[in-house]
Write an enzyme that holds these catalytic residues in place. Sequence first.
Site, PDB file in Angstrom:
ATOM      1  N   GLU A  17       0.812  -1.213   0.000  1.00 33.09           N
ATOM      2  CA  GLU A  17       0.000   0.000   0.000  1.00 33.09           C
ATOM      3  C   GLU A  17       0.855   1.277   0.000  1.00 33.09           C
ATOM      4  O   GLU A  17       0.531   2.265  -0.668  1.00 33.09           O
ATOM      5  CB  GLU A  17      -0.917   0.033   1.234  1.00 33.09           C
ATOM      6  CG  GLU A  17      -2.015  -1.026   1.254  1.00 33.09           C
ATOM      7  CD  GLU A  17      -1.581  -2.327   1.936  1.00 33.09           C
ATOM      8  OE1 GLU A  17      -0.366  -2.640   1.948  1.00 33.09           O
ATOM      9  OE2 GLU A  17      -2.457  -3.043   2.447  1.00 33.09           O
ATOM     10  N   GLY A 433      24.141  -6.748 -22.945  1.00 34.60           N
ATOM     11  CA  GLY A 433      23.170  -7.835 -23.067  1.00 34.60           C
ATOM     12  C   GLY A 433      21.761  -7.402 -23.358  1.00 34.60           C
ATOM     13  O   GLY A 433      21.201  -7.701 -24.397  1.00 34.60           O
ATOM     14  N   SER A 434      21.159  -6.672 -22.414  1.00 36.82           N
ATOM     15  CA  SER A 434      19.743  -6.345 -22.626  1.00 36.82           C
ATOM     16  C   SER A 434      19.602  -5.099 -23.493  1.00 36.82           C
ATOM     17  O   SER A 434      20.452  -4.201 -23.471  1.00 36.82           O
ATOM     18  CB  SER A 434      19.054  -6.129 -21.287  1.00 36.82           C
ATOM     19  OG  SER A 434      19.693  -5.112 -20.567  1.00 36.82           O
ATOM     20  N   GLU A 485      17.753  -9.983 -24.807  1.00 35.19           N
ATOM     21  CA  GLU A 485      17.078 -10.449 -23.577  1.00 35.19           C
ATOM     22  C   GLU A 485      15.593 -10.104 -23.451  1.00 35.19           C
ATOM     23  O   GLU A 485      15.109  -9.863 -22.337  1.00 35.19           O
ATOM     24  CB  GLU A 485      17.842  -9.958 -22.333  1.00 35.19           C
ATOM     25  CG  GLU A 485      19.303 -10.380 -22.314  1.00 35.19           C
ATOM     26  CD  GLU A 485      20.063  -9.917 -21.051  1.00 35.19           C
ATOM     27  OE1 GLU A 485      19.427  -9.673 -20.022  1.00 35.19           O
ATOM     28  OE2 GLU A 485      21.300  -9.830 -21.118  1.00 35.19           O
ATOM     29  N   ARG A 516      10.520   0.966  -3.955  1.00 32.32           N
ATOM     30  CA  ARG A 516      10.859  -0.198  -4.766  1.00 32.32           C
ATOM     31  C   ARG A 516      10.927  -1.467  -3.943  1.00 32.32           C
ATOM     32  O   ARG A 516      11.531  -1.497  -2.879  1.00 32.32           O
ATOM     33  CB  ARG A 516      12.237  -0.004  -5.406  1.00 32.32           C
ATOM     34  CG  ARG A 516      12.228   0.901  -6.575  1.00 32.32           C
ATOM     35  CD  ARG A 516      11.544   0.280  -7.781  1.00 32.32           C
ATOM     36  NE  ARG A 516      11.976   1.035  -8.931  1.00 32.32           N
ATOM     37  CZ  ARG A 516      12.853   0.588  -9.813  1.00 32.32           C
ATOM     38  NH1 ARG A 516      13.332  -0.623  -9.712  1.00 32.32           N
ATOM     39  NH2 ARG A 516      13.234   1.356 -10.805  1.00 32.32           N
ATOM     40  N   TRP A 562      21.039 -13.103  -5.169  1.00 33.04           N
ATOM     41  CA  TRP A 562      19.752 -12.444  -5.364  1.00 33.04           C
ATOM     42  C   TRP A 562      18.570 -13.391  -5.166  1.00 33.04           C
ATOM     43  O   TRP A 562      17.480 -13.158  -5.666  1.00 33.04           O
ATOM     44  CB  TRP A 562      19.715 -11.732  -6.730  1.00 33.04           C
ATOM     45  CG  TRP A 562      20.475 -10.435  -6.695  1.00 33.04           C
ATOM     46  CD1 TRP A 562      20.850  -9.732  -5.582  1.00 33.04           C
ATOM     47  CD2 TRP A 562      20.966  -9.678  -7.811  1.00 33.04           C
ATOM     48  NE1 TRP A 562      21.532  -8.597  -5.934  1.00 33.04           N
ATOM     49  CE2 TRP A 562      21.617  -8.528  -7.287  1.00 33.04           C
ATOM     50  CE3 TRP A 562      20.912  -9.842  -9.197  1.00 33.04           C
ATOM     51  CZ2 TRP A 562      22.213  -7.567  -8.110  1.00 33.04           C
ATOM     52  CZ3 TRP A 562      21.511  -8.863 -10.006  1.00 33.04           C
ATOM     53  CH2 TRP A 562      22.146  -7.745  -9.467  1.00 33.04           C
ATOM     54  N   HIS A 695      22.709   4.800 -16.874  1.00 36.58           N
ATOM     55  CA  HIS A 695      21.714   5.101 -15.836  1.00 36.58           C
ATOM     56  C   HIS A 695      21.043   6.438 -16.070  1.00 36.58           C
ATOM     57  O   HIS A 695      20.145   6.826 -15.335  1.00 36.58           O
ATOM     58  CB  HIS A 695      22.376   5.050 -14.457  1.00 36.58           C
ATOM     59  CG  HIS A 695      23.051   3.731 -14.209  1.00 36.58           C
ATOM     60  ND1 HIS A 695      24.358   3.497 -14.570  1.00 36.58           N
ATOM     61  CD2 HIS A 695      22.595   2.566 -13.705  1.00 36.58           C
ATOM     62  CE1 HIS A 695      24.675   2.250 -14.271  1.00 36.58           C
ATOM     63  NE2 HIS A 695      23.622   1.665 -13.752  1.00 36.58           N
TER      64      HIS A 695
HETATM   65  N1  GLN Z   1      23.182  -8.972 -19.148  1.00 35.05           N
HETATM   66  C1  GLN Z   1      22.477  -8.177 -18.224  1.00 35.05           C
HETATM   67  C2  GLN Z   1      21.795  -7.018 -18.912  1.00 35.05           C
HETATM   68  O1  GLN Z   1      22.320  -6.499 -19.843  1.00 35.05           O
HETATM   69  C3  GLN Z   1      23.381  -7.628 -17.165  1.00 35.05           C
HETATM   70  C4  GLN Z   1      22.626  -6.768 -16.203  1.00 35.05           C
HETATM   71  C5  GLN Z   1      23.398  -6.386 -14.985  1.00 35.05           C
HETATM   72  O2  GLN Z   1      24.590  -6.500 -14.939  1.00 35.05           O
HETATM   73  N2  GLN Z   1      22.722  -5.900 -13.976  1.00 35.05           N
HETATM   74  O3  GLN Z   1      20.727  -6.572 -18.536  1.00 35.05           O
END
Ligand code: GLN
Length: 757
Positions: A17, A433-434, A485, A516, A562, A695
């Site tokens: 909430e 990657g992503s 990805e 979060r 994680w 970022h």
């Molecule tokens: N391969 C992942 C990506 O590109 C790595 C992400 C990460 O290091 N947090 O999203």
Amino acid sequence: MSHTYVTGFPRIGEKRELKFALENYWSGKTDFAEVEKVAATLKARHWRYQKEAGIGFISVNDFSLYDNMLDTAVMLGAIPQRFQGLEGEALYFAMARGNDNAVAMEMTKWFNTNYHYIVPELSTSDSYALNAQKIIAEYKEAKKEGITPKINLIGPITFLGLSKRTDRGDTYELFGKILPLYEELIKEIALLDAQVTVQIDEPIFVKDIDPKVLSLIKPCYDALCTTAKNVDIIVATYFEHAVEATKVLVHTPVWGIGLDFLYGKENMQVLDVIANSGKKLIAGVVDGRNIWKNNMETTLALLEHLAQTVTKEQIILSTSCSLLHTPFTLAYEEKMDTEVKQWLSYAVEKLDELALLAKCFFDETLSDAEKKAYAKNIADNESRRNSTRIHDKAVQARVASITKTEREGVYEERIAMQHAHFGYKPLATTTIGSFPQTPEIRRARRQFKKGEIDDATYTAQMKAYIDECVAFQEACGLEVLVHGEPERNDMVEYFAELLKGYGFSENGWVQSYGSRCVKPPFIYGDISRPEPMTVSWITYAQSLTDKPMKGMLTGPVTILNWSFVRDDLPRSEVSRQIALAIHDEVDDLQKAGIKIIQVDEAAFKEGYPLRSKNIPEYEAWAVRDFKLAVSSAEKDTQIHTHMCYSEFNDIIRTIEAMDADVISIETARSGNELLKIFAKVGYRQEVGPGVYDIHSPRIPSVDEIVEQIHKLLEVLPKEQLWINPDCGLKTRKWEEVKPSLENMVKAVKVVREELGI
Ligand code: GLN
Ligand code: ZN
């Protein structure tokens, strides 16, 4: 007297909430009064849950609209210059999240948890002043609800230890300025009631403690405890042992000391000094940071052991740390397998465990219902011990017979073969990657999960994304490609869902920072990989291009760090099982023709122990398992890894020992400063220091990236460098990613021309 104690309670709400109230307010949908209303409802409900469970020591000020360290900074008037002029909630949330004129304060991990706190910024020239309004108000709210609470505070020594000074100086130099404010606070608290209990959290005492910090403890707690006669002070520590600090605290007038007996077994060493001091021992025996049902037999045996040295009258039963680090309640886990569910206990269930343990330990007569609850606890633990879902003979046999623990060939030989195979130039370009997670692919994943679309429709949508992603990378001129990805919601959860031995919750949310939350999967049994997890996606992507396609996996240590991890097997053993599963995936990928494979270890550093004494052991098995995970790679298969940070000074030798052929890291925000360590130690493997910060939505210009590459070349030779962004691109938009990567590739072209490549 009360025998049960809860260090702190989760505040986000059983249906999150608080999260939704905050986010609605931030986006302008509601006003702040609505947030306050929700907050008041949650606090009252959480106090009631604890009261109804029979908990004796219930907290106020464990609640926060964002973070307790931030609250403490506000309480002390430690407001950075750039927020001057703001007040109330505008000030508070600007400090947490930034605004148009001022960047947010830094955020960092709370000890070895996945919770993040706001780092206070202190300066010797600032003057501080106490504002105890929030605490006083919460105390009164609790009283209205019929609770006489303890007040939770972050202790002055921990506050200073976790803060930073704008001029980089020693924060402890401000001790003389801060302590008087805490004394003033205790005086205000003393006026609240005839007698008040205050819990002062000093988790910094569980880290390696230097003599200077140790020397502050006695003056600090002598002063605070003598400020007001009617205030009893408990110093709470958690996550590790606090032996050194405890030996000092027993010589101060504190009323009690909180010690974690689950994650700090060495605390046993101070039982005698506590016994002699006559102080209360707040014994952390119910796990505040994991989800397993307490084993009451074991816990009662532990308590009896404590009672051989400390008297029963001194002992109060407690959670090992704040329950902030566990999910809220099992009540909404409707889809969870019933066998697995009976092994678990979230925050609300842990309250009942504490109460029942106390009754057993203090020899109170149990009601029939309590007898039944105790019997059920024994039976549930028994079921967990013996379940075939936990113990997989095949996995155990395989672990016991591992012979090949690392790749063949030394790095120099391997990299020469890889260069011969791929023929890539210096400053080779790639990504982490992503690619952007669009609303469309998120929706497709959701629909597929719910069974609203079939496999074929889902696969077609993912493939369409991969098509676009590969086409863009080719057009842009990137050299080592990725599939993007799209099928992954999260780099750990994706693999967890395909591994055997993992469980999932619907509602197991844990606060990560601010509003979060994360919902970590949990490992309950031996881990194995029933079938390939990524091969079909990656080979599909490879079929679209002649350029090398990089396979993308998450490493064993990150998967472990994680997740909630089973407590009936050492973490190092669980990690080894995961490593074997990744090992098989690496092998399947290379057999399918994928000869560059990245094994991400984004959370490698997060698993570091709090005490340096335990570091060598962690490093040994973490490196062992990364190497095991890639041990199936042939010499000409190139193994990459990625880590989401850049401060490698303390661990560079460990990183090197992982023996990846290429590592990409996050240096974009620090120029080349943090890269210097690689040159300093003569690091041999190839390195891809991020050349721009993903970022931020900002698009870096060609010139900027050229300049950044020049800086990198001051530190490492071109042959050793890869050029890539500093992390995955999934949180960015295509409009940001496309021009950024195009500029990156252009920048490489410019530099290669300069160098005559
Ligand atoms: N391969 C992942 C990506 O590109 C790595 C992400 C990460 O290091 N947090 O999203
Ligand atoms: Zn990263």
